[in-house]
Write an enzyme that holds these catalytic residues in place. Sequence first.
Site, mmCIF file in Angstrom:
data_model
loop_
_atom_site.group_PDB
_atom_site.id
_atom_site.type_symbol
_atom_site.label_atom_id
_atom_site.label_comp_id
_atom_site.label_asym_id
_atom_site.label_seq_id
_atom_site.Cartn_x
_atom_site.Cartn_y
_atom_site.Cartn_z
ATOM 1 N N GLU A 115 0.829 -1.206 0.000
ATOM 2 C CA GLU A 115 0.000 0.000 0.000
ATOM 3 C C GLU A 115 0.868 1.264 0.000
ATOM 4 O O GLU A 115 0.812 2.068 0.941
ATOM 5 C CB GLU A 115 -0.932 -0.023 1.216
ATOM 6 C CG GLU A 115 -1.896 -1.203 1.202
ATOM 7 C CD GLU A 115 -2.256 -1.698 2.588
ATOM 8 O OE1 GLU A 115 -1.859 -1.050 3.586
ATOM 9 O OE2 GLU A 115 -2.923 -2.737 2.697
ATOM 10 N N PRO A 116 1.685 1.486 -1.038
ATOM 11 C CA PRO A 116 2.514 2.694 -1.070
ATOM 12 C C PRO A 116 1.673 3.937 -1.339
ATOM 13 O O PRO A 116 0.666 3.891 -2.056
ATOM 14 C CB PRO A 116 3.487 2.419 -2.222
ATOM 15 C CG PRO A 116 2.714 1.514 -3.137
ATOM 16 C CD PRO A 116 1.868 0.655 -2.238
ATOM 17 N N TYR B 179 4.485 18.642 11.457
ATOM 18 C CA TYR B 179 5.608 17.746 11.727
ATOM 19 C C TYR B 179 6.952 18.466 11.801
ATOM 20 O O TYR B 179 7.984 17.810 11.916
ATOM 21 C CB TYR B 179 5.723 16.675 10.626
ATOM 22 C CG TYR B 179 4.467 15.936 10.289
ATOM 23 C CD1 TYR B 179 3.778 15.204 11.250
ATOM 24 C CD2 TYR B 179 3.959 15.951 8.996
ATOM 25 C CE1 TYR B 179 2.628 14.508 10.931
ATOM 26 C CE2 TYR B 179 2.810 15.249 8.659
ATOM 27 C CZ TYR B 179 2.146 14.538 9.635
ATOM 28 O OH TYR B 179 1.004 13.854 9.311
ATOM 29 N N CYS C 228 -3.071 33.593 10.496
ATOM 30 C CA CYS C 228 -2.799 34.209 11.809
ATOM 31 C C CYS C 228 -2.412 33.163 12.846
ATOM 32 O O CYS C 228 -3.131 32.930 13.840
ATOM 33 C CB CYS C 228 -4.003 35.029 12.259
ATOM 34 S SG CYS C 228 -4.266 36.482 11.240
ATOM 35 N N TYR D 290 0.349 14.368 1.107
ATOM 36 C CA TYR D 290 -0.054 14.916 2.411
ATOM 37 C C TYR D 290 0.024 16.438 2.439
ATOM 38 O O TYR D 290 0.396 17.044 3.438
ATOM 39 C CB TYR D 290 0.776 14.295 3.539
ATOM 40 C CG TYR D 290 0.609 12.803 3.576
ATOM 41 C CD1 TYR D 290 -0.582 12.233 4.008
ATOM 42 C CD2 TYR D 290 1.627 11.962 3.138
ATOM 43 C CE1 TYR D 290 -0.751 10.854 4.004
ATOM 44 C CE2 TYR D 290 1.458 10.589 3.137
ATOM 45 C CZ TYR D 290 0.265 10.041 3.570
ATOM 46 O OH TYR D 290 0.090 8.680 3.562
#
Length: 437
Positions: A293-294, A336, A362, A390
């Site tokens: 599932e790449p 991240y 903001c 992503y």
Amino acid sequence: MTPQPAAANTDLPRLPGQPFFHYRNQELWVEDVPVSTLARAHGTPLFIYSQGAMLAALRAYQRGLAGRRALICYAVKANSSLAVLQTFVQAGCGLDIVSGGELSRALRAGADPRRIVFSGVGKTRQDMRFALEVGIGCFNVESRQELDVLHEVASTLGKRAPVSLRVNPDVDARTHPYISTGLKGNKFGIAHDQALAAYRYAAGLSGLEVVGIDCHIGSQITEAAPYLDAMDRILDLATAVEAAGIPLKHIDFGGGLGIDYQGETPPSADDLWAQLLRRLDERGFGDKALMIEPGRSLVGNAGLCITEALYLKHGDQKHFLIVDAAMNDLPRPAMYEAYHAIVPVTLQERPTGVFDVVGPVCESGDWLGRDRTLAVATGDWLAVCSAGAYCMSMSSNYNTRGRAAEVLVAGERVQLIRERETVDDQWRLERPLDLKP
């Protein structure tokens, strides 16, 4: 902190995703199309994807698995735009989904339901019913209680749900803690030491058909060792499951292979699978059907986010480059502290400065890059690299900002695959107040 004169442009910026992204006559191109042409035509922020880069990444997996019974299921969550899904479906992929909405997208993209696997820890009864009614290939089940609910839903429909148990092998993927999924402290999967009992339990439920075993240890993995460790743990368990009289039709090793954001050198997909298949053969499982599932590794380096420089703000401690893309467009740095290379669309000889590249939202967390040396002026276009995974799929309307437009490039051909979202689009589902204070 004072801007310094630029040297002649003898060294081109490093571009993840080459050769599909490259400089030609001081201009950044995507395949055979100048980025400036696309930015001028469609505005910014703008996501640009190279179809050639996607298909080249897929071919590495196809080479690595050649001659094996294997199904490559692209992970929809990485980038769920319909044209991206269609690219992979038409190239022979199945799809890995994690919601009923993604199932709808998968079907809209033309995926064969039998080549869809349903992952995720929080499937609802409605999701399960929908998936059973269209006949998906497999549910990756993540808890014993999920087994009970799926059995109940399937029995009500007079069906048997094909299931694979996602096992948490307690293997450190050596990646960011937010995208590690295979350790005991993660929410994903059934603990390795509880999995055999869960298989026996699942095999006794009439609404379920056990068809496989699954694991997924994390994302942005840049070395082979964690995969090999996880494979050994899963094959140990598969041996025990089949010894208990529960045959397994397939083994699903998930995805998670990393990409080049900042000079990382993960193994290529074909090299990785050469190592994994040798281990699989050594352990006596070479005849099993495989599923993988790449996601990121197929699309991450296939995308750019183009943004315009709005203002240069000079401070005592920091210089800021304020651009029109923001954390709602490209959330990975805020979530991240992720690194994305940021390069000019047009190379020009002008003074350089060191800037934090920030957006107009903001929030102090609204930044795209820290301490970047750039020769930039107001009105310039910049490209945020490695923006295919992503980014758009995690975008939002925070600050009532519309989602960006998307274009797909194939050689000299260009297709607008998502129009820029307007304010009218955003409030289409809202209703004005009727209840007076």
